[in-house]
Design a protein around this motif. Sequence first.
Motif, PDB file in Angstrom:
ATOM      1  N   LYS A   7       5.108  -8.831  -8.390  1.00  0.00           N
ATOM      2  CA  LYS A   7       3.704  -8.311  -8.565  1.00  0.00           C
ATOM      3  C   LYS A   7       3.420  -7.564  -9.610  1.00  0.00           C
ATOM      4  CE  LYS A   7       1.204  -9.156  -5.379  1.00  0.00           C
ATOM      5  NZ  LYS A   7       0.284 -10.212  -5.367  1.00  0.00           N
ATOM      6  N   ALA A   8       2.040  -7.862 -10.383  1.00  0.00           N
ATOM      7  CA  ALA A   8       1.818  -7.179 -11.719  1.00  0.00           C
ATOM      8  C   ALA A   8       2.080  -5.626 -11.666  1.00  0.00           C
ATOM      9  CB  ALA A   8       0.251  -7.357 -11.848  1.00  0.00           C
ATOM     10  N   ASN A   9       1.910  -4.800 -10.617  1.00  0.00           N
ATOM     11  CA  ASN A   9       1.847  -3.223 -10.764  1.00  0.00           C
ATOM     12  C   ASN A   9       3.231  -2.856 -10.305  1.00  0.00           C
ATOM     13  OD1 ASN A   9       2.326  -3.979  -7.891  1.00  0.00           O
ATOM     14  ND2 ASN A   9       0.412  -2.548  -7.237  1.00  0.00           N
ATOM     15  N   THR A  10       4.286  -3.859 -10.229  1.00  0.00           N
ATOM     16  CA  THR A  10       5.717  -3.479 -10.124  1.00  0.00           C
ATOM     17  C   THR A  10       6.707  -3.510 -11.532  1.00  0.00           C
ATOM     18  OG1 THR A  10       6.622  -5.667  -9.792  1.00  0.00           O
ATOM     19  CG2 THR A  10       5.836  -4.310  -7.965  1.00  0.00           C
ATOM     20  N   ARG A  11       5.929  -3.884 -12.520  1.00  0.00           N
ATOM     21  CA  ARG A  11       6.484  -4.084 -13.780  1.00  0.00           C
ATOM     22  C   ARG A  11       6.905  -2.922 -14.617  1.00  0.00           C
ATOM     23  NH1 ARG A  11       2.502  -8.128 -17.025  1.00  0.00           N
ATOM     24  NH2 ARG A  11       0.793  -6.606 -16.073  1.00  0.00           N
ATOM     25  N   GLY A  12       7.777  -2.681 -15.475  1.00  0.00           N
ATOM     26  CA  GLY A  12       7.990  -1.480 -16.160  1.00  0.00           C
ATOM     27  C   GLY A  12       6.905  -1.350 -17.139  1.00  0.00           C
ATOM     28  N   TYR A  13       6.647  -0.178 -17.489  1.00  0.00           N
ATOM     29  CA  TYR A  13       5.513  -0.034 -18.535  1.00  0.00           C
ATOM     30  C   TYR A  13       5.894   1.062 -19.564  1.00  0.00           C
ATOM     31  CZ  TYR A  13       0.761   1.584 -20.088  1.00  0.00           C
ATOM     32  OH  TYR A  13      -0.195   1.635 -20.836  1.00  0.00           O
ATOM     33  N   ALA A 201       1.536 -20.419  -4.505  1.00  0.00           N
ATOM     34  CA  ALA A 201       2.814 -21.113  -4.900  1.00  0.00           C
ATOM     35  C   ALA A 201       3.651 -20.977  -3.860  1.00  0.00           C
ATOM     36  CB  ALA A 201       3.257 -20.896  -6.171  1.00  0.00           C
ATOM     37  N   GLY A 202       4.391 -21.994  -3.272  1.00  0.00           N
ATOM     38  CA  GLY A 202       5.064 -21.913  -1.854  1.00  0.00           C
ATOM     39  C   GLY A 202       4.004 -21.258  -1.094  1.00  0.00           C
ATOM     40  N   GLU A 203       4.157 -20.357  -0.263  1.00  0.00           N
ATOM     41  CA  GLU A 203       3.376 -19.948   0.663  1.00  0.00           C
ATOM     42  C   GLU A 203       3.067 -18.396   0.208  1.00  0.00           C
ATOM     43  OE1 GLU A 203       5.361 -19.840   4.611  1.00  0.00           O
ATOM     44  OE2 GLU A 203       5.402 -21.838   4.643  1.00  0.00           O
ATOM     45  N   THR A 204       2.784 -18.134  -1.131  1.00  0.00           N
ATOM     46  CA  THR A 204       2.560 -16.863  -1.818  1.00  0.00           C
ATOM     47  C   THR A 204       1.197 -16.814  -2.446  1.00  0.00           C
ATOM     48  OG1 THR A 204       4.833 -16.404  -1.891  1.00  0.00           O
ATOM     49  CG2 THR A 204       3.499 -14.988  -3.158  1.00  0.00           C
ATOM     50  N   THR A 205       0.223 -16.015  -2.379  1.00  0.00           N
ATOM     51  CA  THR A 205      -0.796 -15.730  -3.098  1.00  0.00           C
ATOM     52  C   THR A 205      -0.523 -14.727  -4.247  1.00  0.00           C
ATOM     53  OG1 THR A 205      -2.472 -16.389  -1.469  1.00  0.00           O
ATOM     54  CG2 THR A 205      -3.074 -15.244  -3.166  1.00  0.00           C
ATOM     55  N   LEU A 206      -0.802 -15.440  -5.483  1.00  0.00           N
ATOM     56  CA  LEU A 206      -0.332 -14.723  -6.849  1.00  0.00           C
ATOM     57  C   LEU A 206      -1.749 -14.443  -7.732  1.00  0.00           C
ATOM     58  CD1 LEU A 206       2.595 -16.548  -7.939  1.00  0.00           C
ATOM     59  CD2 LEU A 206       2.697 -14.359  -6.839  1.00  0.00           C
ATOM     60  N   ASN A 207      -1.951 -12.991  -7.887  1.00  0.00           N
ATOM     61  CA  ASN A 207      -3.253 -12.774  -8.597  1.00  0.00           C
ATOM     62  C   ASN A 207      -2.863 -12.463 -10.052  1.00  0.00           C
ATOM     63  OD1 ASN A 207      -5.426 -12.532  -6.724  1.00  0.00           O
ATOM     64  ND2 ASN A 207      -3.779 -11.361  -5.898  1.00  0.00           N
ATOM     65  N   ARG A 208      -3.949 -12.183 -10.966  1.00  0.00           N
ATOM     66  CA  ARG A 208      -3.495 -12.015 -12.552  1.00  0.00           C
ATOM     67  C   ARG A 208      -2.384 -10.956 -12.714  1.00  0.00           C
ATOM     68  NH1 ARG A 208      -5.283  -8.407 -16.701  1.00  0.00           N
ATOM     69  NH2 ARG A 208      -5.858  -9.456 -18.591  1.00  0.00           N
ATOM     70  N   ARG A 209      -1.622 -11.686 -13.511  1.00  0.00           N
ATOM     71  CA  ARG A 209      -0.241 -10.705 -14.093  1.00  0.00           C
ATOM     72  C   ARG A 209       0.929 -10.848 -13.076  1.00  0.00           C
ATOM     73  NH1 ARG A 209      -3.165 -11.547 -18.629  1.00  0.00           N
ATOM     74  NH2 ARG A 209      -2.500 -10.323 -20.304  1.00  0.00           N
ATOM     75  N   ASP A 210       0.661 -11.503 -11.825  1.00  0.00           N
ATOM     76  CA  ASP A 210       1.630 -11.487 -10.832  1.00  0.00           C
ATOM     77  C   ASP A 210       2.725 -12.614 -11.221  1.00  0.00           C
ATOM     78  OD1 ASP A 210       0.364  -9.575  -9.182  1.00  0.00           O
ATOM     79  OD2 ASP A 210      -0.355 -11.009  -7.855  1.00  0.00           O
TER      80      ASP A 210
END
Length: 238
Positions: A7-13, A201-210
Amino acid sequence: MKTIIHKANTRGYADHGWLKSYHTFSFAGYQDPERINFGMLRVLNDDIVQPEMGFGTHPHQNMEIISIPLKGALSHKDSMGNKRAIEVGEVQVMSAGTGLTHSEFNDSTTDAVNFLQLWIIPEEMSVKPNYEQRKFSDSGKKNQLQTVVAPKDKLEDEALPISQQAYIYRSQLEANHSLNVDLRSENNGLYIFVADGEISAGETTLNRRDAIGISEAEVVEISANKDSDLIIIEVPMN
């Protein structure tokens, strides 16, 4: 089918003032032993460079480096004599091979540049360094896969060459459209990065930057819940 979700908010920053950088995989000061790579995909950085700032000359060796501007233009200069700007709609590849140096700079006095940089581990070490960039049409990725990077021994359409059995696709899927990605080898996995929009994708919903990594699959179906801009990377898993 095996999946891994980033998920986008789990990325390093990292915020360096002139540079804001989001790291999908371990990079520089961000180190997570659970997020070293996805198969041969080693780095996926989402970088924002402030006006009149950039990366000074620095070296690379034995890595396939792909840059994809999402907003603005990035000036490039390297030790092979290339000096060009990379703009939205273009893709740049560098096979670092035996070694090169380059710099990247935002020449704009007013606007930030946002670009993705991917590193793919090469299948052959110490190749002769190579640099290419190309502009790709918007129509070529509308509701379909547009191959922008391919193995140098299996080039197709206008794809740019790298020294690995990997492919990078762009796709702009309109809402309620879907497509199937047929993986080219049972050893390959698919990494889908949502630059913008919302997909399933698959059974997963992905949003911006996921993003999602899928392995041990022959076909992957991607459906757009909203108009979506996708970067899809197919890489050997070992």
